[in-house]
Structure formats: structure tokens, C-alpha cells
Write a protein that holds these residues in place. Structure first.
Motif, PDB file in Angstrom:
ATOM      1  N   ILE A 285       0.838  -1.201   0.000  1.00 26.50           N
ATOM      2  CA  ILE A 285       0.000   0.000   0.000  1.00 26.50           C
ATOM      3  C   ILE A 285       0.874   1.253   0.000  1.00 26.50           C
ATOM      4  O   ILE A 285       0.626   2.203  -0.760  1.00 26.50           O
ATOM      5  N   ALA A 286       1.893   1.260   0.851  1.00 24.38           N
ATOM      6  CA  ALA A 286       2.813   2.400   0.869  1.00 24.38           C
ATOM      7  C   ALA A 286       3.554   2.521  -0.459  1.00 24.38           C
ATOM      8  O   ALA A 286       3.786   3.623  -0.969  1.00 24.38           O
ATOM      9  N   ASP A 287       3.895   1.396  -1.037  1.00 24.44           N
ATOM     10  CA  ASP A 287       4.552   1.374  -2.344  1.00 24.44           C
ATOM     11  C   ASP A 287       3.642   2.010  -3.394  1.00 24.44           C
ATOM     12  O   ASP A 287       4.111   2.721  -4.287  1.00 24.44           O
ATOM     13  N   ALA A 288       2.344   1.757  -3.307  1.00 26.60           N
ATOM     14  CA  ALA A 288       1.388   2.348  -4.241  1.00 26.60           C
ATOM     15  C   ALA A 288       1.390   3.866  -4.137  1.00 26.60           C
ATOM     16  O   ALA A 288       1.278   4.576  -5.140  1.00 26.60           O
ATOM     17  N   VAL A 289       1.530   4.380  -2.913  1.00 26.21           N
ATOM     18  CA  VAL A 289       1.623   5.826  -2.712  1.00 26.21           C
ATOM     19  C   VAL A 289       2.880   6.366  -3.399  1.00 26.21           C
ATOM     20  O   VAL A 289       2.833   7.382  -4.114  1.00 26.21           O
TER      21      VAL A 289
ATOM     22  N   SER B 224      -1.934  11.458  -9.689  1.00 25.68           N
ATOM     23  CA  SER B 224      -1.520  10.610  -8.569  1.00 25.68           C
ATOM     24  C   SER B 224      -2.693   9.795  -8.035  1.00 25.68           C
ATOM     25  O   SER B 224      -2.547   8.612  -7.702  1.00 25.68           O
ATOM     26  N   GLY B 225      -3.862  10.421  -7.971  1.00 20.24           N
ATOM     27  CA  GLY B 225      -5.041   9.727  -7.462  1.00 20.24           C
ATOM     28  C   GLY B 225      -5.432   8.545  -8.313  1.00 20.24           C
ATOM     29  O   GLY B 225      -5.788   7.478  -7.801  1.00 20.24           O
ATOM     30  N   VAL B 226      -5.337   8.696  -9.634  1.00 22.10           N
ATOM     31  CA  VAL B 226      -5.692   7.596 -10.534  1.00 22.10           C
ATOM     32  C   VAL B 226      -4.725   6.425 -10.368  1.00 22.10           C
ATOM     33  O   VAL B 226      -5.141   5.263 -10.288  1.00 22.10           O
ATOM     34  N   VAL B 227      -3.431   6.728 -10.317  1.00 28.13           N
ATOM     35  CA  VAL B 227      -2.441   5.659 -10.114  1.00 28.13           C
ATOM     36  C   VAL B 227      -2.706   4.936  -8.801  1.00 28.13           C
ATOM     37  O   VAL B 227      -2.704   3.697  -8.746  1.00 28.13           O
ATOM     38  N   LEU B 228      -2.943   5.703  -7.748  1.00 25.44           N
ATOM     39  CA  LEU B 228      -3.146   5.108  -6.430  1.00 25.44           C
ATOM     40  C   LEU B 228      -4.405   4.248  -6.403  1.00 25.44           C
ATOM     41  O   LEU B 228      -4.383   3.128  -5.862  1.00 25.44           O
ATOM     42  N   ILE B 229      -5.481   4.737  -6.970  1.00 21.73           N
ATOM     43  CA  ILE B 229      -6.737   3.977  -6.958  1.00 21.73           C
ATOM     44  C   ILE B 229      -6.598   2.671  -7.729  1.00 21.73           C
ATOM     45  O   ILE B 229      -6.998   1.599  -7.244  1.00 21.73           O
ATOM     46  N   ILE B 230      -6.012   2.733  -8.917  1.00 24.55           N
ATOM     47  CA  ILE B 230      -5.847   1.514  -9.724  1.00 24.55           C
ATOM     48  C   ILE B 230      -4.978   0.506  -8.987  1.00 24.55           C
ATOM     49  O   ILE B 230      -5.294  -0.685  -8.921  1.00 24.55           O
TER      50      ILE B 230
END
Length: 209
Positions: A94-98, A181-187
């Protein structure tokens, strides 16, 4: 907190998560402590390094060595907790996704600021997010994660494309950054929690001549 402070915090989180992921791979390959530090640092700064070399600009961490120092320290700090690796993989993911979300947007923005084409900016954004992990996997002698079933590079690509499109539409830079950033994180989070994967190609090996 100001936008700059929030961005710095997200970078800290991303670098730390990337460093931990590198350290865990080093542990899986039973590397020594130096190997743990090397893989942790490479994941954290490798993508940005490749991007800057391709753009022919000074490599970012040379002017801000704390990126390397933070990644190395976090990687080494992972060693005492290696036995609990199975319990922290999802939080680290999850942190990696951020980190992925932030670095893809930063990489795309930097390329656009260098007045590259939209296509080049997208490529630079994706490289910033994933190249460090590719180098890590090559050094660890395993198939890179992005070439397997993970919805990782695809998330980076979507975010970079959206950043370039939003910039072309003339949206404010701050809004463009957060949308991308939001799109990358959500996907990426959806892929983690729902085990999304990309279909694989399976070909039966042919007979040797």
C-alpha cells in the motif's frame, strides 16, 4: 500542512516503501547486509536516475543526497524485522502504491518542464515509477514484476497519460498532479485488494530441432 509539506511526506513514504521492498527481495535471495542496502537504494532512486540520464539533466539525488541516505537506512532497518515479512507485505504494498503514484506524477511533470513531447513525458513518468523495481529484479535474478501479472506498470501508464492530458487541457498544475496521482493510487490499490492481474500469454514449448 502546505502542499509542499504533503508532497515531501508522500515522497518519504514512497522512498521508504520502495526501500523496504528492495530489502525484502534481497532477503528472499539470501543476500548479505550490503546487498540489502544496495537493492533498497536502487528501488528508491533507480527510476528517477534513469529518467534524469535520459533527459540529460543532473541526477536528482546528487543535489539532495538524503534520498539515498533515507533509502539505505530504511533498507538496513528492515533487517531485524525480516522474520515478520509475511505480515507486512500488504502494508508495504500500500505504501509502495503511494510512492508509485507520487513518483509517476513527478517524473511526468519534470519531463514536461523540460519541454519534451507528451509521448516522451509519459514514458519518463512510467520509467520514474517502475525502473528501480526492474533493476532490483534483474540484480536479484528474477523475472521483473512488471513483466508478470501485476497491475503495476499499467497503473503508472494510466497516471502519466492522464497527467499529460490534463496539462494539455490547461488544468492548474496542482490539480493535474493530484488527479494523476489519485488515478495511479486507486488503480494500484484496487489491484492489491481485489487481486487484479493482467492475462498472461501461455505458449507450449516447441520441439528442439
Amino acid at each position: 500542512m502546505t502542499h509542499v509539506e504533503i508532497l515531501m511526506l508522500l515522497q518519504f513514504i514512497g522512498i521508504a516503501a520502495f526501500a523496504v521492498s528492495g530489502a525484502l527481495v534481497a532477503g528472499e535471495r539470501q543476500m548479505d547486509w550490503f546487498g540489502v542496502m544496495v537493492l533498497g537504494v536502487i528501488v528508491a532512486v533507480g527510476g528517477g536516475t534513469v529518467r534524469d540520464l535520459l533527459l540529460d539533466v543532473p541526477v536528482f539525488w546528487m543535489a539532495a543526497p538524503w534520498y539515498v541516505l533515507l533509502a539505505g537506512c530504511v533498507a538496513l532497518a528492515t533487517i531485524p524485522f525480516a522474520r515478520f515479512a509475511h505480515r507486512v507485505r500488504r502494508p508495504v504494498a500500500i505504501a509502495d502504491a503511494v510512492g508509485l503514484a507520487v513518483f509517476v506524477s513527478l517524473g511526468t511533470r519534470k519531463a514536461l518542464e523540460m519541454e519534451t513531447s507528451g509521448f516522451v513525458a509519459v514514458v519518463m513518468g512510467v520509467i520514474t515509477g517502475i525502473a528501480g523495481g526492474v533493476i532490483r529484479d534483474v540484480l536479484a535474478n528474477r523475472t521483473p514484476t512488471i513483466l508478470r501479472k501485476e497491475v503495476y506498470a499499467l497503473a503508472a501508464l494510466c497516471g502519466a497519460l492522464l497527467f499529460v492530458f490534463a496539462d494539455w487541457m490547461g488544468l492548474p498544475p496542482l490539480l493535474t498532479f493530484w488527479i494523476s496521482s489519485g488515478v495511479v493510487l486507486i488503480i494500484r490499490l484496487l489491484a492489491i485488494f481485489y487481486n487484479w492481474s493482467i492475462p498472461t500469454l501461455k505458449v507450449e514449448p516447441g520441439e528442439q530441432d
